[in-house]
Design a protein around this motif. Structure first.
Motif, PDB file in Angstrom:
ATOM      1  N   LEU A 188       0.928  -1.275   0.176  1.00  0.00           N
ATOM      2  CA  LEU A 188       0.166   0.006  -0.009  1.00  0.00           C
ATOM      3  C   LEU A 188       0.948   1.170  -0.026  1.00  0.00           C
ATOM      4  O   LEU A 188       1.933   1.512   0.895  1.00  0.00           O
ATOM      5  CB  LEU A 188      -0.900  -0.114   1.182  1.00  0.00           C
ATOM      6  CG  LEU A 188      -1.865   1.230   1.235  1.00  0.00           C
ATOM      7  CD1 LEU A 188      -3.096   0.724   0.218  1.00  0.00           C
ATOM      8  CD2 LEU A 188      -2.618   1.252   2.535  1.00  0.00           C
ATOM      9  N   SER A 189       0.585   2.301  -0.920  1.00  0.00           N
ATOM     10  CA  SER A 189       1.370   3.582  -0.967  1.00  0.00           C
ATOM     11  C   SER A 189       0.222   4.607  -0.846  1.00  0.00           C
ATOM     12  O   SER A 189      -0.800   4.505  -1.245  1.00  0.00           O
ATOM     13  CB  SER A 189       1.855   3.542  -2.552  1.00  0.00           C
ATOM     14  OG  SER A 189       3.183   2.635  -2.469  1.00  0.00           O
ATOM     15  N   PHE A 190       1.090   5.648  -0.106  1.00  0.00           N
ATOM     16  CA  PHE A 190       0.103   6.777   0.394  1.00  0.00           C
ATOM     17  C   PHE A 190       0.957   8.075  -0.132  1.00  0.00           C
ATOM     18  O   PHE A 190       2.080   8.185   0.479  1.00  0.00           O
ATOM     19  CB  PHE A 190      -0.162   6.679   1.764  1.00  0.00           C
ATOM     20  CG  PHE A 190      -0.893   7.799   2.170  1.00  0.00           C
ATOM     21  CD1 PHE A 190      -2.057   8.592   1.580  1.00  0.00           C
ATOM     22  CD2 PHE A 190      -0.756   8.328   3.651  1.00  0.00           C
ATOM     23  CE1 PHE A 190      -2.666   9.523   2.112  1.00  0.00           C
ATOM     24  CE2 PHE A 190      -1.566   9.521   4.036  1.00  0.00           C
ATOM     25  CZ  PHE A 190      -2.479  10.111   3.417  1.00  0.00           C
ATOM     26  N   LEU A 191       0.381   8.907  -0.785  1.00  0.00           N
ATOM     27  CA  LEU A 191       1.171  10.095  -1.156  1.00  0.00           C
ATOM     28  C   LEU A 191       0.352  11.334  -0.958  1.00  0.00           C
ATOM     29  O   LEU A 191      -0.907  11.719  -1.273  1.00  0.00           O
ATOM     30  CB  LEU A 191       1.395  10.167  -2.766  1.00  0.00           C
ATOM     31  CG  LEU A 191       1.998  11.347  -3.275  1.00  0.00           C
ATOM     32  CD1 LEU A 191       3.477  11.634  -2.698  1.00  0.00           C
ATOM     33  CD2 LEU A 191       2.229  11.284  -4.687  1.00  0.00           C
ATOM     34  N   ALA A 192       0.858  12.311   0.136  1.00  0.00           N
ATOM     35  CA  ALA A 192       0.087  13.113   0.770  1.00  0.00           C
ATOM     36  C   ALA A 192       1.117  14.036   1.466  1.00  0.00           C
ATOM     37  O   ALA A 192       1.811  13.660   2.287  1.00  0.00           O
ATOM     38  CB  ALA A 192      -1.318  13.051   1.427  1.00  0.00           C
ATOM     39  N   ASN A 193       0.900  15.428   1.328  1.00  0.00           N
ATOM     40  CA  ASN A 193       1.499  16.261   2.504  1.00  0.00           C
ATOM     41  C   ASN A 193       0.583  16.521   3.641  1.00  0.00           C
ATOM     42  O   ASN A 193      -0.601  16.680   3.396  1.00  0.00           O
ATOM     43  CB  ASN A 193       1.580  17.686   2.011  1.00  0.00           C
ATOM     44  CG  ASN A 193       2.793  17.663   0.629  1.00  0.00           C
ATOM     45  OD1 ASN A 193       3.875  17.023   0.855  1.00  0.00           O
ATOM     46  ND2 ASN A 193       2.815  18.497  -0.418  1.00  0.00           N
ATOM     47  N   ARG A 194       1.150  15.842   4.586  1.00  0.00           N
ATOM     48  CA  ARG A 194       0.312  15.730   5.671  1.00  0.00           C
ATOM     49  C   ARG A 194      -0.048  17.090   6.822  1.00  0.00           C
ATOM     50  O   ARG A 194       0.629  17.262   7.672  1.00  0.00           O
ATOM     51  CB  ARG A 194       0.849  14.423   6.860  1.00  0.00           C
ATOM     52  CG  ARG A 194       0.534  13.221   6.057  1.00  0.00           C
ATOM     53  CD  ARG A 194       1.667  12.128   6.393  1.00  0.00           C
ATOM     54  NE  ARG A 194       1.511  12.015   7.816  1.00  0.00           N
ATOM     55  CZ  ARG A 194       2.746  11.513   8.464  1.00  0.00           C
ATOM     56  NH1 ARG A 194       3.844  11.396   7.889  1.00  0.00           N
ATOM     57  NH2 ARG A 194       2.680  11.458   9.836  1.00  0.00           N
ATOM     58  N   MET A 195      -0.935  17.787   6.424  1.00  0.00           N
ATOM     59  CA  MET A 195      -1.250  19.134   6.757  1.00  0.00           C
ATOM     60  C   MET A 195      -1.901  18.648   8.105  1.00  0.00           C
ATOM     61  O   MET A 195      -2.495  17.594   8.418  1.00  0.00           O
ATOM     62  CB  MET A 195      -2.068  19.891   6.054  1.00  0.00           C
ATOM     63  CG  MET A 195      -1.422  20.276   4.765  1.00  0.00           C
ATOM     64  SD  MET A 195      -0.022  21.366   4.842  1.00  0.00           S
ATOM     65  CE  MET A 195      -0.813  22.864   5.092  1.00  0.00           C
ATOM     66  N   PRO A 196      -2.179  19.527   9.194  1.00  0.00           N
ATOM     67  CA  PRO A 196      -2.574  19.190  10.360  1.00  0.00           C
ATOM     68  C   PRO A 196      -4.182  18.736  10.180  1.00  0.00           C
ATOM     69  O   PRO A 196      -4.526  17.932  11.106  1.00  0.00           O
ATOM     70  CB  PRO A 196      -2.736  20.625  11.402  1.00  0.00           C
ATOM     71  CG  PRO A 196      -1.451  21.356  10.643  1.00  0.00           C
ATOM     72  CD  PRO A 196      -1.475  20.827   9.357  1.00  0.00           C
ATOM     73  N   ASP A 197      -5.003  19.204   9.426  1.00  0.00           N
ATOM     74  CA  ASP A 197      -6.172  18.866   9.236  1.00  0.00           C
ATOM     75  C   ASP A 197      -6.501  17.551   8.426  1.00  0.00           C
ATOM     76  O   ASP A 197      -7.537  16.946   8.274  1.00  0.00           O
ATOM     77  CB  ASP A 197      -7.149  19.913   8.272  1.00  0.00           C
ATOM     78  CG  ASP A 197      -6.499  20.076   7.024  1.00  0.00           C
ATOM     79  OD1 ASP A 197      -5.721  19.841   6.598  1.00  0.00           O
ATOM     80  OD2 ASP A 197      -7.293  20.970   6.326  1.00  0.00           O
ATOM     81  N   ARG A 198      -5.373  16.972   7.760  1.00  0.00           N
ATOM     82  CA  ARG A 198      -5.346  15.470   7.449  1.00  0.00           C
ATOM     83  C   ARG A 198      -4.788  14.548   8.260  1.00  0.00           C
ATOM     84  O   ARG A 198      -4.894  13.295   8.112  1.00  0.00           O
ATOM     85  CB  ARG A 198      -4.517  15.720   5.913  1.00  0.00           C
ATOM     86  CG  ARG A 198      -4.908  14.340   5.310  1.00  0.00           C
ATOM     87  CD  ARG A 198      -3.649  14.102   4.030  1.00  0.00           C
ATOM     88  NE  ARG A 198      -3.899  15.396   3.208  1.00  0.00           N
ATOM     89  CZ  ARG A 198      -4.552  15.334   2.171  1.00  0.00           C
ATOM     90  NH1 ARG A 198      -4.988  14.363   1.565  1.00  0.00           N
ATOM     91  NH2 ARG A 198      -4.402  16.650   1.423  1.00  0.00           N
ATOM     92  N   GLU A 199      -3.955  14.995   9.197  1.00  0.00           N
ATOM     93  CA  GLU A 199      -3.029  14.032  10.125  1.00  0.00           C
ATOM     94  C   GLU A 199      -3.858  13.027  10.778  1.00  0.00           C
ATOM     95  O   GLU A 199      -3.570  11.807  10.909  1.00  0.00           O
ATOM     96  CB  GLU A 199      -2.115  14.917  10.983  1.00  0.00           C
ATOM     97  CG  GLU A 199      -1.018  13.793  11.828  1.00  0.00           C
ATOM     98  CD  GLU A 199      -0.104  13.128  11.094  1.00  0.00           C
ATOM     99  OE1 GLU A 199       0.445  12.267  11.292  1.00  0.00           O
ATOM    100  OE2 GLU A 199      -0.194  13.296   9.628  1.00  0.00           O
ATOM    101  N   VAL A 200      -4.952  13.346  11.418  1.00  0.00           N
ATOM    102  CA  VAL A 200      -5.676  12.432  12.404  1.00  0.00           C
ATOM    103  C   VAL A 200      -6.168  11.437  11.230  1.00  0.00           C
ATOM    104  O   VAL A 200      -6.169  10.300  11.735  1.00  0.00           O
ATOM    105  CB  VAL A 200      -6.833  13.124  13.024  1.00  0.00           C
ATOM    106  CG1 VAL A 200      -7.893  11.964  13.709  1.00  0.00           C
ATOM    107  CG2 VAL A 200      -6.143  14.202  14.075  1.00  0.00           C
TER     108      VAL A 200
END
Length: 363
Positions: A188-200
């Protein structure tokens, strides 16, 4: 027709996920006769992390992130028939918005293009003096990254003259199947800049699944978030757009996780969904309202309510089924969700609205 577009960056996706959206819509728009100038600030080290050179289909003006730099580029809006201010430029957003309203000539079309409508709407509801809310009566058209009827209704209630969603899509010339890269192989691959509103949500859907499947390999691209990860999660850091196809084609499945505000609003398919599907990847997405309007659950995409669902999908997924889902997903986005189609929608909207405004200006 001249289009002046004030956005975060066309040249760099570094801390700027909207870059591929801008490129996807604007390139085919230029093919429909639009002379495009894109204005982007020299900010956040993006110019040092360019993904592309200035393209032949748009003039790109990189200006200093200073008050003087903003005044200089805003003044150039007077030469355009359509002037667009995108949300989330990151520096001098309020000054740019004010300039886009005041600088163009009377018969020019003034557009606010919201690439994070759920967050903007929440801010406007909490603050009657929010700059965008106070400016809505002076803006001819609001375009949004997505959001469906909930976003349209919200913007209308807040005073927008017109609001139309222009969804993410696929540029088949940019995102397509390629040979898998052994260095990027993963379950499984996941690509995202983990801003605070995505981190949880990233913690729940990606890291929780990794904890539940300790013998599987998980690949993480992008910046941000807590540095501590389990041993089966391998970090890549920033992944430029030139590596997206290999990233998407080298894993058994690719995960999409919406930001909290977009998941709550619904009807906000991320760019990554179409990019990964266009590359023929098997996409696992978090659950949000409206997914079935874009991809059919269990046939063209796998939908998960939480990290346990992600782990269950992954545990049951075979290479054959992953290939089938990826193939069907690619066929669907090629048929219904390309940027050429989105550009056609924008072209019609702009030309019709501009004609109405010119007719009004003559009376």
């Amino acid at each position: 027709m001249r289009l002046a577009f004030y956005g975060s960056s066309l040249l760099s996706s570094y801390w700027n996920g909207a870059a591929t959206y801008y490129r996807g819509v604007l390139e085919p728009l230029s093919q429909r006769g639009w002379d495009i100038t894109f204005y982007e600030p020299d900010a956040f080290d993006r110019q040092a992390h360019r993904d592309i050179d200035p393209p032949p289909w748009a003039q790109v003006v990189v200006y200093p992130a200073t008050e003087q730099g903003v005044r200089r580029v805003v003044a150039q809006a007077a030469a355009a028939e359509v002037v667009v201010k995108a949300s989330g430029v990151g520096v001098f957003d309020d000054a740019l918005l004010a300039g886009v309203i005041s600088a163009p000539r009377v018969d020019a079309l003034r557009v606010f293009w919201d690439v994070d409508a759920p967050a903007t709407i929440a801010e406007m509801r909490d603050d009657p003096q929010h700059p965008v809310r106070r400016s809505l009566s002076s803006i001819d058209m609001v375009l949004t990254y997505g959001g469906g009827e909930p976003v349209v209704d919200a913007y209308t209630e807040l005073g927008a003259v017109s609001c139309v969603p222009v969804y993410n899509a696929l540029d088949p010339e940019t995102h397509y199947p390629v040979t898998a890269d052994p260095a990027l192989r993963a379950d499984l691959s996941f690509l995202a800049n983990r801003m605070p509103d995505r981190e949880v949500r990233a913690r729940e859907f990606f890291f929780r699944a990794a904890e539940l499947l300790p013998d599987r390999r998980f690949l993480l691209g992008g910046w941000g978030g807590d540095a501590s990860v389990s041993g089966n999660v391998h970090r890549l850091g920033h992944v430029g757009t030139d590596r997206h196809n290999a990233f998407n084609c080298s894993a058994l499945a690719v995960l999409n996780v919406a930001r909290e505000s977009m998941a709550a609003m619904g009807f906000c398919p991320a760019t990554r969904v179409f990019e990964a599907a266009g590359a023929g990847a098997c996409v696992i997405t978090d659950s949000w309202y409206g997914i079935e309007l874009f991809l059919a659950p269990d046939k063209e995409v796998l939908v998960a309510r939480d990290g346990r669902d992600v782990a269950a999908h992954l545990a049951a997924l075979t290479p054959t089924r992953a290939e089938q889902i990826g193939r069907r997903g690619r066929e669907r986005v090629l048929a219904n969700h390309t940027y050429s189609g989105r550009a056609g929608q924008v072209d019609v909207l702009f030309r019709a609205a501009l004609a109405r405004k010119r007719a009004t200006a003559l009376t």
